[in-house]
Design a protein around this motif. Sequence first.
Motif, short mmCIF file in Angstrom:
data_model
loop_
_atom_site.label_atom_id
_atom_site.label_comp_id
_atom_site.label_asym_id
_atom_site.label_seq_id
_atom_site.Cartn_x
_atom_site.Cartn_y
_atom_site.Cartn_z
N GLU A 1 -39.44 0.44 26.87
CA GLU A 1 -40.86 0.66 26.54
C GLU A 1 -40.98 1.35 25.19
OE1 GLU A 1 -43.90 1.31 28.99
OE2 GLU A 1 -43.10 0.07 30.58
N ALA A 2 -40.07 2.29 24.90
CA ALA A 2 -40.11 2.99 23.62
C ALA A 2 -39.88 2.03 22.46
CB ALA A 2 -39.08 4.12 23.60
N GLU A 3 -38.97 1.06 22.66
CA GLU A 3 -38.73 0.06 21.61
C GLU A 3 -39.99 -0.77 21.36
OE1 GLU A 3 -35.35 -2.15 23.00
OE2 GLU A 3 -33.95 -0.54 22.45
N ASP A 4 -40.68 -1.14 22.43
CA ASP A 4 -41.92 -1.89 22.27
C ASP A 4 -42.97 -1.08 21.52
OD1 ASP A 4 -40.82 -3.99 23.68
OD2 ASP A 4 -41.87 -3.54 25.56
N VAL A 5 -43.09 0.20 21.88
CA VAL A 5 -44.07 1.07 21.22
C VAL A 5 -43.70 1.25 19.74
CG1 VAL A 5 -44.89 3.46 21.07
CG2 VAL A 5 -44.87 2.27 23.27
N ALA A 6 -42.41 1.47 19.47
CA ALA A 6 -41.98 1.66 18.07
C ALA A 6 -42.29 0.42 17.25
CB ALA A 6 -40.49 1.99 18.03
N GLN A 7 -42.01 -0.74 17.81
CA GLN A 7 -42.30 -1.99 17.09
C GLN A 7 -43.80 -2.14 16.84
OE1 GLN A 7 -41.14 -5.57 19.19
NE2 GLN A 7 -40.98 -6.70 17.29
N GLU A 8 -44.60 -1.86 17.85
CA GLU A 8 -46.06 -1.98 17.69
C GLU A 8 -46.57 -0.98 16.65
OE1 GLU A 8 -49.99 -3.10 17.99
OE2 GLU A 8 -48.21 -4.17 18.72
N ALA A 9 -46.05 0.25 16.68
CA ALA A 9 -46.50 1.27 15.72
C ALA A 9 -46.15 0.86 14.29
CB ALA A 9 -45.86 2.62 16.06
N MET A 10 -44.94 0.32 14.08
CA MET A 10 -44.55 -0.10 12.73
C MET A 10 -45.39 -1.30 12.28
SD MET A 10 -42.45 2.16 11.69
CE MET A 10 -41.88 1.41 10.16
N LEU A 11 -45.69 -2.22 13.19
CA LEU A 11 -46.56 -3.35 12.83
C LEU A 11 -47.94 -2.86 12.41
CD1 LEU A 11 -45.68 -5.99 15.58
CD2 LEU A 11 -45.24 -6.17 13.13
N ARG A 12 -48.45 -1.89 13.13
CA ARG A 12 -49.76 -1.34 12.76
C ARG A 12 -49.71 -0.66 11.39
NH1 ARG A 12 -52.79 0.91 18.19
NH2 ARG A 12 -52.51 -1.01 19.38
#
Length: 195
Positions: free
Chosen positions: A50-61
Amino acid sequence: MPFDAHDDVPDEALLVLFANGDSAAARVLTLRLTPRVMAHAYRLLGNRAEAEDVAQEAMLRLWKQARDWRQGEAKVTTWLYRVVANLCIDRQRRARGGSVALDAIPEPSDGRASAVEEMQEHARAEALQTALNDLPERQRQAVVLRHIEGLANPEIAGIMEITVEAVESLTSRGKRALSAALAGRQEELGYVDER
C-alpha cells in the motif's frame, strides 16, 4: 545541464526545471524524494504494498503539479508529506473495520547483521509499527513526522495544517501512548538495562 550538475539544486528549483522539460532534473528529484515518500507512507500505513501505491500516486501528483508550482509558497517536501498523509488517511478510511496488518519484513540496512540481530531489529520494527498503528491517525502522523522523519514542529504544523502547539500536544500524547504500549516488552525486544 548534466545529471550530476543537479545534485546540489534545491527540490523546488528541480521541479521548475522539470516543468520546463529537463528530464535529468526529474530523475534527480525522483531519486531524492521517492525513498522518503515511500518510508513515510509505510510508517503511516504499516503495509509495504500500500505504501508503494501511495508513494507512486504522490509522485505522480507532484509531476502534474510541476507546471503550476509557485516557488516560495511551500517546500516540495512539505507538500509531498501532506499529500502522502492525505492519501494514507483516505486508504485507511476505506479499509475501516480492522487494523492494517503488517505485510512485509523490513530489509536490513547494511546486510552485515547476524541472523539474530536481524530478527531482533525486525521484532523491534514490528513492535513499533504495531504500536504506531494503534495510535489515532493525527497522533501517528505527528509522531512519525517529528520523531522518525525528524521534521521540526513548525514544518509539521504546515503539513498537518494545525498550530505548533497542537503538534506539540499530538506528539506528546503519541509518545506517551507508544511508551505505554511498549513498556512491558523491553526485555523481549532486547532493551535490557546493562548496569
